[in-house]
Design a protein around this motif. Structure first.
Motif, PDB file in Angstrom:
ATOM      1  N   PHE A 142      57.772 -16.923 -22.719  1.00 21.08           N
ATOM      2  CA  PHE A 142      57.967 -16.277 -24.020  1.00 21.08           C
ATOM      3  C   PHE A 142      59.429 -16.126 -24.430  1.00 21.08           C
ATOM      4  CE2 PHE A 142      53.701 -14.855 -22.874  1.00 21.08           C
ATOM      5  CZ  PHE A 142      53.033 -14.993 -24.078  1.00 21.08           C
ATOM      6  N   ILE A 143      60.356 -16.559 -23.578  1.00 26.34           N
ATOM      7  CA  ILE A 143      61.771 -16.279 -23.829  1.00 26.34           C
ATOM      8  C   ILE A 143      62.271 -16.915 -25.121  1.00 26.34           C
ATOM      9  CG2 ILE A 143      62.739 -18.231 -22.534  1.00 26.34           C
ATOM     10  CD1 ILE A 143      64.496 -15.394 -21.623  1.00 26.34           C
ATOM     11  N   HIS A 144      61.700 -18.070 -25.498  1.00 28.93           N
ATOM     12  CA  HIS A 144      62.138 -18.737 -26.722  1.00 28.93           C
ATOM     13  C   HIS A 144      61.179 -18.479 -27.882  1.00 28.93           C
ATOM     14  CE1 HIS A 144      65.275 -20.735 -24.516  1.00 28.93           C
ATOM     15  NE2 HIS A 144      64.405 -21.269 -23.665  1.00 28.93           N
ATOM     16  N   SER A 145      60.242 -17.575 -27.651  1.00 25.87           N
ATOM     17  CA  SER A 145      59.296 -17.263 -28.720  1.00 25.87           C
ATOM     18  C   SER A 145      59.814 -16.096 -29.545  1.00 25.87           C
ATOM     19  CB  SER A 145      57.935 -16.942 -28.098  1.00 25.87           C
ATOM     20  OG  SER A 145      57.502 -15.687 -28.403  1.00 25.87           O
ATOM     21  N   ASN A 146      59.263 -15.946 -30.738  1.00 26.63           N
ATOM     22  CA  ASN A 146      59.661 -14.842 -31.617  1.00 26.63           C
ATOM     23  C   ASN A 146      58.882 -13.567 -31.314  1.00 26.63           C
ATOM     24  OD1 ASN A 146      61.523 -16.415 -33.082  1.00 26.63           O
ATOM     25  ND2 ASN A 146      59.865 -17.275 -34.335  1.00 26.63           N
ATOM     26  N   LEU A 147      57.982 -13.628 -30.341  1.00 26.55           N
ATOM     27  CA  LEU A 147      57.161 -12.471 -30.007  1.00 26.55           C
ATOM     28  C   LEU A 147      58.007 -11.414 -29.298  1.00 26.55           C
ATOM     29  CD1 LEU A 147      54.224 -11.409 -30.082  1.00 26.55           C
ATOM     30  CD2 LEU A 147      53.940 -12.320 -27.778  1.00 26.55           C
ATOM     31  N   SER A 148      58.032 -10.238 -29.865  1.00 28.50           N
ATOM     32  CA  SER A 148      58.822  -9.151 -29.283  1.00 28.50           C
ATOM     33  C   SER A 148      58.240  -8.732 -27.933  1.00 28.50           C
ATOM     34  CB  SER A 148      58.815  -7.946 -30.230  1.00 28.50           C
ATOM     35  OG  SER A 148      59.245  -6.774 -29.577  1.00 28.50           O
ATOM     36  N   PRO A 149      59.092  -8.433 -26.942  1.00 28.45           N
ATOM     37  CA  PRO A 149      58.598  -7.909 -25.663  1.00 28.45           C
ATOM     38  C   PRO A 149      57.775  -6.632 -25.841  1.00 28.45           C
ATOM     39  CG  PRO A 149      60.893  -8.529 -25.462  1.00 28.45           C
ATOM     40  CD  PRO A 149      60.554  -8.631 -26.928  1.00 28.45           C
ATOM     41  N   LEU A 150      58.084  -5.862 -26.892  1.00 25.30           N
ATOM     42  CA  LEU A 150      57.307  -4.645 -27.169  1.00 25.30           C
ATOM     43  C   LEU A 150      55.859  -5.005 -27.469  1.00 25.30           C
ATOM     44  CD1 LEU A 150      59.860  -2.793 -29.497  1.00 25.30           C
ATOM     45  CD2 LEU A 150      59.311  -2.199 -27.132  1.00 25.30           C
ATOM     46  N   ILE A 151      55.672  -6.050 -28.285  1.00 28.54           N
ATOM     47  CA  ILE A 151      54.315  -6.497 -28.626  1.00 28.54           C
ATOM     48  C   ILE A 151      53.639  -7.114 -27.405  1.00 28.54           C
ATOM     49  CG2 ILE A 151      52.966  -8.086 -30.055  1.00 28.54           C
ATOM     50  CD1 ILE A 151      55.083  -7.739 -32.235  1.00 28.54           C
ATOM     51  N   LEU A 152      54.391  -7.890 -26.622  1.00 25.94           N
ATOM     52  CA  LEU A 152      53.816  -8.517 -25.430  1.00 25.94           C
ATOM     53  C   LEU A 152      53.340  -7.468 -24.427  1.00 25.94           C
ATOM     54  CD1 LEU A 152      53.223 -11.122 -23.820  1.00 25.94           C
ATOM     55  CD2 LEU A 152      55.491 -10.871 -22.790  1.00 25.94           C
ATOM     56  N   GLY A 153      54.202  -6.468 -24.151  1.00 27.87           N
ATOM     57  CA  GLY A 153      53.826  -5.393 -23.224  1.00 27.87           C
ATOM     58  C   GLY A 153      52.602  -4.651 -23.708  1.00 27.87           C
ATOM     59  N   TRP A 154      52.563  -4.379 -25.028  1.00 29.60           N
ATOM     60  CA  TRP A 154      51.415  -3.693 -25.627  1.00 29.60           C
ATOM     61  C   TRP A 154      50.154  -4.549 -25.506  1.00 29.60           C
ATOM     62  CZ3 TRP A 154      48.041  -4.922 -29.587  1.00 29.60           C
ATOM     63  CH2 TRP A 154      47.269  -3.868 -30.099  1.00 29.60           C
ATOM     64  N   LEU A 155      50.294  -5.838 -25.800  1.00 31.71           N
ATOM     65  CA  LEU A 155      49.148  -6.746 -25.809  1.00 31.71           C
ATOM     66  C   LEU A 155      48.527  -6.904 -24.421  1.00 31.71           C
ATOM     67  CD1 LEU A 155      47.566  -8.552 -27.771  1.00 31.71           C
ATOM     68  CD2 LEU A 155      49.111 -10.427 -27.149  1.00 31.71           C
ATOM     69  N   ILE A 156      49.378  -7.113 -23.415  1.00 29.02           N
ATOM     70  CA  ILE A 156      48.875  -7.270 -22.047  1.00 29.02           C
ATOM     71  C   ILE A 156      48.165  -5.991 -21.598  1.00 29.02           C
ATOM     72  CG2 ILE A 156      49.496  -7.652 -19.621  1.00 29.02           C
ATOM     73  CD1 ILE A 156      51.912  -9.263 -20.649  1.00 29.02           C
ATOM     74  N   ALA A 157      48.804  -4.845 -21.868  1.00 28.17           N
ATOM     75  CA  ALA A 157      48.202  -3.557 -21.491  1.00 28.17           C
ATOM     76  C   ALA A 157      46.880  -3.341 -22.215  1.00 28.17           C
ATOM     77  CB  ALA A 157      49.168  -2.416 -21.802  1.00 28.17           C
ATOM     78  N   ALA A 158      46.821  -3.738 -23.493  1.00 24.67           N
ATOM     79  CA  ALA A 158      45.599  -3.557 -24.288  1.00 24.67           C
ATOM     80  C   ALA A 158      44.451  -4.381 -23.721  1.00 24.67           C
ATOM     81  CB  ALA A 158      45.865  -3.935 -25.745  1.00 24.67           C
ATOM     82  N   VAL A 159      44.722  -5.646 -23.392  1.00 27.46           N
ATOM     83  CA  VAL A 159      43.680  -6.512 -22.835  1.00 27.46           C
ATOM     84  C   VAL A 159      43.177  -5.962 -21.505  1.00 27.46           C
ATOM     85  CG1 VAL A 159      43.214  -8.801 -21.870  1.00 27.46           C
ATOM     86  CG2 VAL A 159      44.509  -8.577 -24.010  1.00 27.46           C
ATOM     87  N   LEU A 160      44.113  -5.542 -20.649  1.00 31.74           N
ATOM     88  CA  LEU A 160      43.735  -4.991 -19.346  1.00 31.74           C
ATOM     89  C   LEU A 160      42.972  -3.681 -19.486  1.00 31.74           C
ATOM     90  CD1 LEU A 160      47.005  -5.726 -17.334  1.00 31.74           C
ATOM     91  CD2 LEU A 160      44.785  -6.813 -17.018  1.00 31.74           C
ATOM     92  N   ARG A 161      43.351  -2.877 -20.464  1.00 25.48           N
ATOM     93  CA  ARG A 161      42.661  -1.611 -20.707  1.00 25.48           C
ATOM     94  C   ARG A 161      41.199  -1.852 -21.081  1.00 25.48           C
ATOM     95  NH1 ARG A 161      41.559   3.935 -20.756  1.00 25.48           N
ATOM     96  NH2 ARG A 161      41.469   4.749 -22.863  1.00 25.48           N
ATOM     97  N   VAL A 162      40.978  -2.806 -21.980  1.00 27.48           N
ATOM     98  CA  VAL A 162      39.609  -3.127 -22.399  1.00 27.48           C
ATOM     99  C   VAL A 162      38.791  -3.641 -21.213  1.00 27.48           C
ATOM    100  CG1 VAL A 162      38.208  -4.653 -23.840  1.00 27.48           C
ATOM    101  CG2 VAL A 162      40.249  -3.566 -24.790  1.00 27.48           C
ATOM    102  N   CYS A 163      39.444  -4.424 -20.364  1.00 30.92           N
ATOM    103  CA  CYS A 163      38.739  -5.020 -19.215  1.00 30.92           C
ATOM    104  C   CYS A 163      38.517  -4.026 -18.081  1.00 30.92           C
ATOM    105  CB  CYS A 163      39.526  -6.212 -18.677  1.00 30.92           C
ATOM    106  SG  CYS A 163      39.637  -7.607 -19.812  1.00 30.92           S
ATOM    107  N   LEU A 164      39.550  -3.242 -17.760  1.00 28.79           N
ATOM    108  CA  LEU A 164      39.517  -2.409 -16.554  1.00 28.79           C
ATOM    109  C   LEU A 164      39.111  -0.961 -16.802  1.00 28.79           C
ATOM    110  CD1 LEU A 164      42.846  -3.611 -14.859  1.00 28.79           C
ATOM    111  CD2 LEU A 164      40.526  -4.334 -14.307  1.00 28.79           C
ATOM    112  N   GLY A 165      39.398  -0.435 -17.991  1.00 30.05           N
ATOM    113  CA  GLY A 165      39.075   0.963 -18.261  1.00 30.05           C
ATOM    114  C   GLY A 165      40.197   1.915 -17.925  1.00 30.05           C
TER     115      GLY A 165
END
Length: 449
Positions: A340-363
């Motif tokens: 993601f280093i050359h992507s325009n995706l903010s690390p804030l959004i990436l951290g949020w997104l990964i946590a969100a997916v894991l939250r839905v999966c793991l509880g």
């Protein structure tokens, strides 16, 4: 390939926790070993990595978490939380009753962990609702919103404290930004959302609730509880100490180091999370115990009970630390950063997104936040994103869409006697609102600071 291995590992984790019903800590350790093998780590290094992950996580967190649990238990057992809530509710009056519940829950939520705060506040909510002839859910949504926001955004709660260590964020700055974002978030997810919820699921607001689900409750006589002022001060004492230290450091114009004056070092010392919690605990032992003529053995009995209550949570956090360390040592964090280093995706959004997916999966919000932080930390470092805002964004992601694999979902359903559909429309939606507004707040602050 690395992400595929991690994805398969998470699926195995889901299977072990949800289908096999294996303990979460044991499941995390097993999956950490499986993923480490899949990533090609030397077999002789795997257990060392897991031990380092558990030790590093708990070494950073045990003081804050342990002292915080004892402090919260002392405030609860002495009736301090009861005094705070009843005083504020009476002062605000019927017209502003939701704001009173929100403020009381916010103060109590800082001192008490989510589940404890919920169990403690619900009987008070039921009593006030009955007295005023209003819906218990009308008060329950603002209460749950405030407790959830403090749980997800503010130290000394487990997830924000733990991921502050992973991101190497200043706890005081996490508190400062957390408060700025938490206040509007609580209002939006609490009183404002209640108006929409009343239209979406009107029948839910006619429920009487299930007070029996709470078990035996301790009855307090208001006059025998600590005063409102001392109860509030005791609850907020760690936050005050950390805030003083952070503000002093900001005003002094630079980071306090070994070369700084003794006074500067002393201010920084009392503001470190471990020291702030220790001083706050000693203060609570006096205000909630000795000052009320309790013996030290009585006070220590409360302390022992509080530690028993958090023992498994500590192990689960340690297991999350082990998984995080495997991801780092196995090169997954660097792989994600490079991806993601050359992507325009903010690390804030990436951290949020990964946590969100894991939250839905793991509880588990805590496990989701820890795993996401392990993956997003290298990208944060590479892009120079503010660590404190990364904590808020990741913590926000870990709260989204609580559903049937989360204990909080079932607690809310049972206590308020709701159907599954009504629980989704109230609890799940308010958690998602907190998550999204928290991310928006972090992104907005990132443009300013």
């Amino acid at each position: 390939m690395e992400l595929l291995i991690v994805g398969l590992g998470i699926l195995v984790l889901l299977f072990l926790i949800m289908k096999v019903k294996l303990n979460t800590f044991v499941s995390l350790v097993i999956v950490s070993i499986v993923v480490a093998i899949g990533l090609g780590m030397p077999l002789t290094q795997i257990i060392t990595t897991i031990e380092n992950g558990i030790g590093g996580q708990l070494g950073h967190l045990a003081l804050v978490f342990g002292f915080g649990a004892i402090l919260g238990k002392l405030v609860a057992d002495a009736g301090g939380a009861y005094r705070i809530s009843t005083t504020l509710i009476r002062k605000f009056g019927r017209k502003k009753i939701q704001i009173a519940v929100l403020v009381a829950s916010f103060i109590i939520g800082i001192a008490l962990f989510f589940e404890v705060g919920l169990v403690l506040l619900i009987p008070i909510i039921f009593s006030i609702a009955s007295e005023l002839g209003i819906s218990i859910l009308y008060l329950g949504i603002p209460m749950a919103a405030a407790l959830s926001v403090t749980h997800g955004f503010l130290p000394p709660h487990p997830a924000p404290t733990a991921i502050s260590g992973i991101y190497d964020a200043n706890i005081g700055m996490v508190l400062l930004y957390g408060f700025i974002i938490a206040v509007p978030t609580s209002i939006i997810a609490g009183p404002l959302y209640t108006k929409f919820a009343q239209k979406i699921v009107p029948d839910a607001f006619k429920r009487k609730g299930n007070i029996q689900a709470l078990g035996e409750q301790k009855d307090f006589v208001l006059e025998e509880t600590p005063s409102f002022g001392i109860s509030t001060l005791t609850s907020l004492f760690p936050v005050i100490l950390m805030a003083i230290s952070t503000c002093y450091e900001l005003l002094s114009g630079g980071k306090i180091t070994e070369q700084s004056s003794l006074f500067d070092q002393s201010v920084a010392f009392i503001g470190t999370p471990g020291m702030a919690m220790l001083l706050s605990l000693l203060f609570a032992i006096y205000t909630m115990g000795i000052r009320r003529h309790q013996t030290m053995s009585q006070v220590m009995k409360s302390a022992e009970e509080s530690i028993k209550q958090i023992a498994m949570m500590l192990l689960i956090i340690g297991g999350g630390g082990a998984f995080k360390q495997v991801l780092i040592d196995g090169g997954v964090g660097d792989y994600v950063a490079n991806l993601f280093i050359h992507s325009n995706l903010s690390p804030l959004i990436l951290g949020w997104l990964i946590a969100a997916v894991l939250r839905v999966c793991l509880g588990s919000a805590t496990v989701a936040a820890l795993t996401a932080a392990g993956l997003a930390a290298p990208l944060m470092a590479a892009t120079g994103t503010n660590p404190a805002l990364m904590v808020i964004a990741t913590g926000s992601g870990s709260l989204i869409a609580s559903h049937v694999n989360d204990a909080g979902f079932w607690m809310f359903k049972e206590y308020f006697n709701l159907s599954i559909k009504e629980t989704f429309a109230t609890w799940t939606v308010l958690e998602s609102i907190i998550s999204i507004v928290g991310l928006i707040g972090a992104l907005a602050l990132n443009l300013i600071v």
